[in-house]
Scaffold this motif. Structure first.
Motif, PDB file in Angstrom:
ATOM      1  N   PHE A  17     -21.780  18.292  47.321  1.00 18.37           N
ATOM      2  CA  PHE A  17     -23.141  18.639  47.734  1.00 18.37           C
ATOM      3  C   PHE A  17     -23.605  17.728  48.859  1.00 18.37           C
ATOM      4  O   PHE A  17     -24.118  18.208  49.876  1.00 18.37           O
ATOM      5  CB  PHE A  17     -24.104  18.531  46.542  1.00 18.37           C
ATOM      6  N   ARG A  18     -23.417  16.420  48.716  1.00 19.47           N
ATOM      7  CA  ARG A  18     -23.923  15.494  49.724  1.00 19.47           C
ATOM      8  C   ARG A  18     -23.247  15.692  51.077  1.00 19.47           C
ATOM      9  O   ARG A  18     -23.917  15.745  52.111  1.00 19.47           O
ATOM     10  CB  ARG A  18     -23.774  14.038  49.269  1.00 19.47           C
ATOM     11  N   GLU A  19     -21.930  15.801  51.094  1.00 19.62           N
ATOM     12  CA  GLU A  19     -21.219  15.984  52.361  1.00 19.62           C
ATOM     13  C   GLU A  19     -21.563  17.333  52.989  1.00 19.62           C
ATOM     14  O   GLU A  19     -21.770  17.432  54.200  1.00 19.62           O
ATOM     15  CB  GLU A  19     -19.709  15.856  52.163  1.00 19.62           C
ATOM     16  N   SER A  20     -21.644  18.371  52.178  1.00 21.06           N
ATOM     17  CA  SER A  20     -22.025  19.683  52.696  1.00 21.06           C
ATOM     18  C   SER A  20     -23.443  19.654  53.249  1.00 21.06           C
ATOM     19  O   SER A  20     -23.736  20.275  54.273  1.00 21.06           O
ATOM     20  CB  SER A  20     -21.916  20.737  51.593  1.00 21.06           C
ATOM     21  N   CYS A  21     -24.322  18.920  52.595  1.00 26.62           N
ATOM     22  CA  CYS A  21     -25.699  18.768  53.058  1.00 26.62           C
ATOM     23  C   CYS A  21     -25.729  18.041  54.401  1.00 26.62           C
ATOM     24  O   CYS A  21     -26.451  18.445  55.316  1.00 26.62           O
ATOM     25  CB  CYS A  21     -26.506  18.012  52.006  1.00 26.62           C
ATOM     26  N   GLN A  23     -23.390  18.005  56.656  1.00 23.61           N
ATOM     27  CA  GLN A  23     -22.882  18.927  57.665  1.00 23.61           C
ATOM     28  C   GLN A  23     -23.938  19.955  58.059  1.00 23.61           C
ATOM     29  O   GLN A  23     -24.119  20.243  59.250  1.00 23.61           O
ATOM     30  CB  GLN A  23     -21.617  19.620  57.157  1.00 23.61           C
ATOM     31  N   GLU A  24     -24.640  20.494  57.073  1.00 26.84           N
ATOM     32  CA  GLU A  24     -25.683  21.483  57.367  1.00 26.84           C
ATOM     33  C   GLU A  24     -26.832  20.841  58.139  1.00 26.84           C
ATOM     34  O   GLU A  24     -27.388  21.458  59.053  1.00 26.84           O
ATOM     35  CB  GLU A  24     -26.195  22.123  56.074  1.00 26.84           C
ATOM     36  N   ALA A  25     -27.189  19.612  57.790  1.00 30.07           N
ATOM     37  CA  ALA A  25     -28.244  18.905  58.528  1.00 30.07           C
ATOM     38  C   ALA A  25     -27.842  18.737  59.994  1.00 30.07           C
ATOM     39  O   ALA A  25     -28.673  18.876  60.891  1.00 30.07           O
ATOM     40  CB  ALA A  25     -28.526  17.550  57.886  1.00 30.07           C
ATOM     41  N   GLY A  26     -26.558  18.455  60.240  1.00 30.61           N
ATOM     42  CA  GLY A  26     -26.073  18.355  61.610  1.00 30.61           C
ATOM     43  C   GLY A  26     -26.203  19.670  62.350  1.00 30.61           C
ATOM     44  O   GLY A  26     -26.612  19.702  63.519  1.00 30.61           O
ATOM     45  N   ARG A  27     -25.874  20.767  61.699  1.00 29.47           N
ATOM     46  CA  ARG A  27     -26.008  22.088  62.327  1.00 29.47           C
ATOM     47  C   ARG A  27     -27.464  22.415  62.634  1.00 29.47           C
ATOM     48  O   ARG A  27     -27.772  23.033  63.648  1.00 29.47           O
ATOM     49  CB  ARG A  27     -25.423  23.175  61.424  1.00 29.47           C
ATOM     50  N   GLN A  28     -28.362  21.980  61.746  1.00 23.52           N
ATOM     51  CA  GLN A  28     -29.784  22.278  61.919  1.00 23.52           C
ATOM     52  C   GLN A  28     -30.500  21.265  62.821  1.00 23.52           C
ATOM     53  O   GLN A  28     -31.649  21.485  63.201  1.00 23.52           O
ATOM     54  CB  GLN A  28     -30.488  22.319  60.554  1.00 23.52           C
ATOM     55  N   GLY A  29     -29.852  20.134  63.112  1.00 25.86           N
ATOM     56  CA  GLY A  29     -30.493  19.099  63.919  1.00 25.86           C
ATOM     57  C   GLY A  29     -31.566  18.344  63.163  1.00 25.86           C
ATOM     58  O   GLY A  29     -32.575  17.929  63.735  1.00 25.86           O
ATOM     59  N   VAL A  30     -31.332  18.136  61.871  1.00 31.40           N
ATOM     60  CA  VAL A  30     -32.312  17.507  60.985  1.00 31.40           C
ATOM     61  C   VAL A  30     -31.875  16.075  60.664  1.00 31.40           C
ATOM     62  O   VAL A  30     -30.703  15.817  60.430  1.00 31.40           O
ATOM     63  CB  VAL A  30     -32.454  18.330  59.686  1.00 31.40           C
TER      64      VAL A  30
END
Length: 88
Positions: A17-21, A23-30
């Motif tokens: 969950f943490r690593e996937s989160c 990665q998704e934050a990177g895609r979203q620019g968050v």
């Protein structure tokens, strides 16, 4: 800019969950952080464009492929000016 803290419950530890989160934050620019908690939950804070932060909250409701999210509690916070995302 907006900042939100989420507490995610269910089967959310030991499923990347943490690593996937991150990665998704990177895609979203968050910016922000994510961590596992002793109670078996995952807590994260997301900061950035309101639409991107909302996309992260929506992502937390699904989680990665092997997670079984049961609930997400979201609380709006004051932005801190974070510029990066970290796994704690």
């Amino acid at each position: 800019m907006t900042r939100v803290r989420v507490v995610v419950s269910g089967f959310v530890q030991g499923v990347f969950f943490r690593e996937s989160c991150r990665q998704e934050a990177g895609r979203q620019g968050v910016a922000g952080w994510v961590r596992n908690d002793a109670a078996g939950t995952v807590t994260a804070e997301f900061e950035g464009d309101p639409a991107a932060v909302e996309a992260m909250v929506a992502w937390c409701r699904r989680g990665p492929a092997h997670a079984a999210v049961e609930g997400v509690e979201a609380t709006t916070l004051e932005p801190t000016g974070s510029t990066r995302f970290e796994v704690r």
